[in-house]
Design a protein around this motif. Sequence first.
Motif, PDB file in Angstrom:
ATOM      1  N   ASN A  75       0.811  -1.224   0.000  1.00  0.00           N
ATOM      2  CA  ASN A  75       0.000   0.000   0.000  1.00  0.00           C
ATOM      3  C   ASN A  75       0.842   1.270   0.000  1.00  0.00           C
ATOM      4  N   LYS A  76       2.164   1.112   0.093  1.00  0.00           N
ATOM      5  CA  LYS A  76       3.044   2.281   0.152  1.00  0.00           C
ATOM      6  C   LYS A  76       3.449   2.713  -1.252  1.00  0.00           C
ATOM      7  N   LEU A  77       3.253   3.991  -1.539  1.00  0.00           N
ATOM      8  CA  LEU A  77       3.622   4.560  -2.837  1.00  0.00           C
ATOM      9  C   LEU A  77       4.998   5.196  -2.699  1.00  0.00           C
ATOM     10  N   ALA A 109      12.459   9.407   0.626  1.00  0.00           N
ATOM     11  CA  ALA A 109      11.875  10.219  -0.448  1.00  0.00           C
ATOM     12  C   ALA A 109      11.648   9.428  -1.727  1.00  0.00           C
ATOM     13  N   GLY A 110      12.345   8.287  -1.876  1.00  0.00           N
ATOM     14  CA  GLY A 110      12.209   7.486  -3.094  1.00  0.00           C
ATOM     15  C   GLY A 110      13.477   7.418  -3.922  1.00  0.00           C
ATOM     16  N   LYS A 111      14.588   7.946  -3.399  1.00  0.00           N
ATOM     17  CA  LYS A 111      15.839   7.992  -4.167  1.00  0.00           C
ATOM     18  C   LYS A 111      16.353   6.581  -4.464  1.00  0.00           C
ATOM     19  N   ASP A 145      10.731  14.302  -2.937  1.00  0.00           N
ATOM     20  CA  ASP A 145      10.149  14.366  -1.596  1.00  0.00           C
ATOM     21  C   ASP A 145       8.845  13.577  -1.591  1.00  0.00           C
ATOM     22  N   GLN A 146       8.779  12.577  -0.715  1.00  0.00           N
ATOM     23  CA  GLN A 146       7.597  11.713  -0.601  1.00  0.00           C
ATOM     24  C   GLN A 146       7.212  11.108  -1.950  1.00  0.00           C
ATOM     25  N   GLY A 147       8.237  10.698  -2.689  1.00  0.00           N
ATOM     26  CA  GLY A 147       8.004  10.008  -3.946  1.00  0.00           C
ATOM     27  C   GLY A 147       7.675  10.899  -5.132  1.00  0.00           C
TER      28      GLY A 147
END
Length: 298
Positions: A14-16, A39-41, A204-206
């Motif tokens: 469920n995590k994007l 952040a998704g890096k 930031d936050q994907g």
Amino acid sequence: MLISCQNLSKKYGNKLALNQVSLSLQAGAPIALVGPNGAGKTTLFSLLCGYILPSSGTLSILGHAPGSKALFGQVAALPQDAQLDPSLSIISQLSLFAQLQGYNAKQAKQESLRVLGLVDLVHVADQKPQSLSHGMSKRVSIAQALIGSPKIVLLDEPTAGLDPANAKAIRELVQQQSGHTTFIISSHNLDELEKLCDQVLYLDQGELGQSVSIQDELNDDYLTLSMQHCDAVLFDQVVSAIGGIKSVENKQSNEYVIHYDQTVAKQLEVTLFSLFEQHNWQYKALIKGRTLEDKLFS
């Protein structure tokens, strides 16, 4: 085109982790990837390497899908926590990786010595990793990433935990190799990225928040001034009174960002130095443009 992605997303349950990221990157100067932890890096790096597949969206590297045979030897990566095998000599490990890229045994050794030469560590070729300092181990790992002269090298925190001498050696290596290899560097060290990179991507936050060109900033009407000592209130008053000054902001202790009109650009520095002498103020640095920290977070 080096890298192109459109509406790239990646979910873990469920995590994007990445959300509709679109960007286009050209080959050339090193590119910085910054953002807070989570952040998704790392997810973006993993997608670029073909380690994982996107949940949606498209991604191409040099016109091919990540992980495709056409990219064999063209893309290399150095994870932050990469470790060398303690049981094998440096030359044995690098030769093995070179052979995995298609070199025969003799060629693999020659290529291993070549990349060790790039990081000035040929003299440790027969040693095992335990005998190396942390900085030397990191340089060997970067040498491994340069085997085969890939067109793209992804570096995750390449100078984290290094002493200044080793960090400087890695920065110089990246600059030397940038003529034929494009480095994408993930780091929290904004000062270092400012020295190395032109384009800066902020996640930031994907989500892709900003894309900043440091080179373009040189054409902006800002000066960043670090003072050794001065009267902050008086400094603001006298500098703001200079003709053509739009604003003076005290960003942090003894650091000021001056926004000015281009019509006064040629004389502004001379005027500032005259004020320093008049008020017996000493400065530490005068930089054209704004710092990367200020551009990203102001």
